[in-house]
Design a protein around this motif. Structure first.
Motif, short mmCIF file in Angstrom:
data_model
loop_
_atom_site.label_atom_id
_atom_site.label_comp_id
_atom_site.label_asym_id
_atom_site.label_seq_id
_atom_site.Cartn_x
_atom_site.Cartn_y
_atom_site.Cartn_z
N ALA A 107 0.84 -1.21 0.00
CA ALA A 107 0.00 0.00 0.00
C ALA A 107 0.87 1.25 0.00
CB ALA A 107 -0.92 -0.01 1.22
N ARG A 108 1.92 1.22 0.83
CA ARG A 108 2.78 2.41 0.91
C ARG A 108 3.47 2.67 -0.41
NH1 ARG A 108 8.13 3.55 2.26
NH2 ARG A 108 8.69 1.38 2.55
N ILE A 109 4.04 1.61 -0.98
CA ILE A 109 4.79 1.78 -2.23
C ILE A 109 3.83 2.24 -3.32
CG2 ILE A 109 6.09 0.59 -4.01
CD1 ILE A 109 7.80 0.58 -1.73
N LYS A 110 2.67 1.59 -3.39
CA LYS A 110 1.72 1.93 -4.46
C LYS A 110 1.29 3.38 -4.32
CE LYS A 110 -2.37 0.07 -6.67
NZ LYS A 110 -3.35 -0.99 -6.68
N ASP A 111 1.02 3.78 -3.10
CA ASP A 111 0.60 5.14 -2.85
C ASP A 111 1.66 6.13 -3.34
OD1 ASP A 111 0.03 7.27 -0.10
OD2 ASP A 111 -1.35 6.81 -1.73
#
Lengths: 97, 397
Positions: free
Chosen positions: B172-176
């Motif tokens: 989620a963090r990377i995608k964000d």
């Protein structure tokens, strides 16, 4: 790595993350030295700034270790003192701003 | 966040320290960490208060080193003493008892030894050189298994459900970040990336593309294919590096070559031991990036690790610059936060100074990287036109 440095952890956590940052900077400094050596071996010139950068990194690392120790050790000294002398309250009441 | 790498770095740092210091204690010498701190303290004036506590420059470092050293010694002494007492008690009592009792007590003693040894190992008080080898071997085996599994892997419909909570958060963090065109510090690690199912990786690559980030065309061909991105399978080794998303440069044909030749340094030198750990595998990229008239006839000889020396040097300088900028940002932020929390000038002052110093380093690195690349390219072009010239010594007076 840089993600892990935040002020909300305990003093030990902050100090730890700064020690890790120091280790990372050491790796960058080693890379700096290796690059300088490689280019020197291949007779490249005009790369004196690499020496300057190396110096700046050294200074930064010293400062970093200094701060890490101040936060970690200083924090521990004060924590132990407060734990042994539980009555004591605010810092200001001890005559310190 | 590379939690695994972070933990390993911290552990290996402290484990090494424990090993060296314990060995020193065993030999009756002052541990090197304490010796170094004491010498620095003396070099800086060597003041002490009436009670003997060091003051002045280097005092904190000396105290920190001493505390650590004392803790090592105290723990070791306590544990050894207790074990020795138990053995002595056993030696006294055993002749009076039967074989069964003796066997049972011996088993307990050995089990206790094992537990202590394990505890000591975790806290860095034993020699760990064998442990390190096993770890690297285990990782190599795991890596081989993973590669075999990936080769046979078919797309599963519920891939996203197989993630652990930690992985979900990471994704989620990377995608964000990537979908907004932001780089993450640090990049997601190699192990973490390939720990994700191919569908999830394809998803992340698509997010990166939407955010305007560029990821090497040779990286993770399976995921790229799945994401519908152009794939270049010309790299001979499996990629050893994290995805290294890079911001797209200003539209400039020459710059495209620079970006494709950049490679991220995997910041886990102690971890990555599996077979075929090469420094850089961007040979394919470099070849693709040179102008059309010189793909096959380019006489620039790549070094054995792939990429020419000067291009690799420039790439490494740029990587260093980015890492330094990350730290500059983080440390500056920490300084501000600590100042707001009313920490004293002695703490946030140096942190803010570091911000300036590191900014200078990053600028130096970036400028030098550009100079090295440009000048190197220009001279390389000249040699393309006249490859028979032996070198600068022949043409410079």
């Amino acid at each position: 790595m840089a993600d892990s440095i935040d002020a909300t952890g305990s003093t030990d956590e902050i100090a730890n993350s700064l020690f890790v940052a120091d280790a990372e900077l050491e790796a960058i400094a080693a890379r700096n030295d290796r690059l300088r050596q490689t280019f020197e071996n291949e007779q490249w010139s005009g790369l004196d700034q690499l020496t300057q950068a190396r110096q700046l990194i050294s200074t930064a690392r010293d400062q970093l270790a200094d701060v890490a120790n101040k936060i970690g050790v200083g924090g521990q000294i004060v924590r132990e003192a407060h734990q042994k002398n539980q009555m004591v309250g605010s810092k200001e009441s001890l005559g310190r701003s | 966040m590379e939690a695994i790498f972070l933990a390993c770095m911290v552990i290996s740092y402290f484990l090494t320290k424990g090993k060296v210091d314990s060995t020193a204690y065993a030999n009756g010498k002052e541990p090197p960490g304490v010796a170094k701190a004491r010498m620095r303290h003396e070099a800086g004036g060597g003041g002490r208060t009436a009670s003997g506590r060091p003051t002045g420059k280097g005092a904190f470092r000396l105290m920190a080193a001493s505390r650590w050293a004392n803790a090592c010694l105290a723990t070791k002494q306590r544990a050894d003493h207790k074990a020795a007492r138990r053995r002595a008690w056993y030696a006294e009592t055993a002749p009076l008892k039967d074989a069964e009792w003796r066997a049972k007590q011996l088993r307990k003693l050995d089990k206790g030894d094992g537990i202590r040894a394990k505890w000591a190992q975790e806290h860095g008080l034993l020699d760990l050189s064998e442990y390190r080898e096993r770890k690297a071997e285990d990782q190599a085996w795991k890596e081989n298994e993973r590669r075999n599994a990936e080769a046979d892997e078919t797309a599963g419909p519920d891939e996203a459900d197989t993630l652990t909570d930690e992985q979900r958060q990471l994704v989620a963090r990377i995608k964000d970040a990537w979908s907004q065109g932001k780089l993450t510090y640090p990049d997601i690690g190699y192990d973490q990336w390939y720990g994700l199912p191919v569908g999830v990786r394809a998803d992340l690559l698509k997010a990166a593309q939407e955010g305007g980030l560029e990821i090497r065309s040779t990286f993770d061909p399976d995921a790229r294919e799945r994401a519908g991105l152009p794939v270049d399978r010309s790299a001979t080794e499996g990629q050893r590096r994290p995805p290294a998303a890079r911001k797209k440069p200003p539209a400039d044909a020459e710059q495209a070559g620079t970006d494709q030749a950049r490679a991220a340094e995997d910041p886990a030198p102690t971890e990555s031991a599996p077979a075929g750990d090469t420094e850089d595998t961007s040979t394919g990229d470099t070849a693709a990036a040179t102008p059309p008239e010189a793909p096959a006839s380019s006489t620039a000889t790549p070094s054995s690790t792939g990429g020419t020396v000067y291009e690799q040097g420039a790439a490494e300088l740029l990587n260093s610059a980015e890492e330094i900028e990350g730290y500059k940002h983080a440390l500056g932020g920490l300084g501000r936060d600590l100042e707001a929390l009313k920490w004293g000038e002695e703490v946030h002052g140096p942190l803010n100074d570091m911000h300036t110093g590191l900014a200078s380093v990053a600028t130096i690195y970036r400028d030098l990287a550009e100079l090295i690349k440009n000048q190197g390219d220009q001279v390389n072009d000249a040699y393309d036109e006249a490859p028979w010239v032996p070198g600068p010594e022949a043409v410079l007076s």
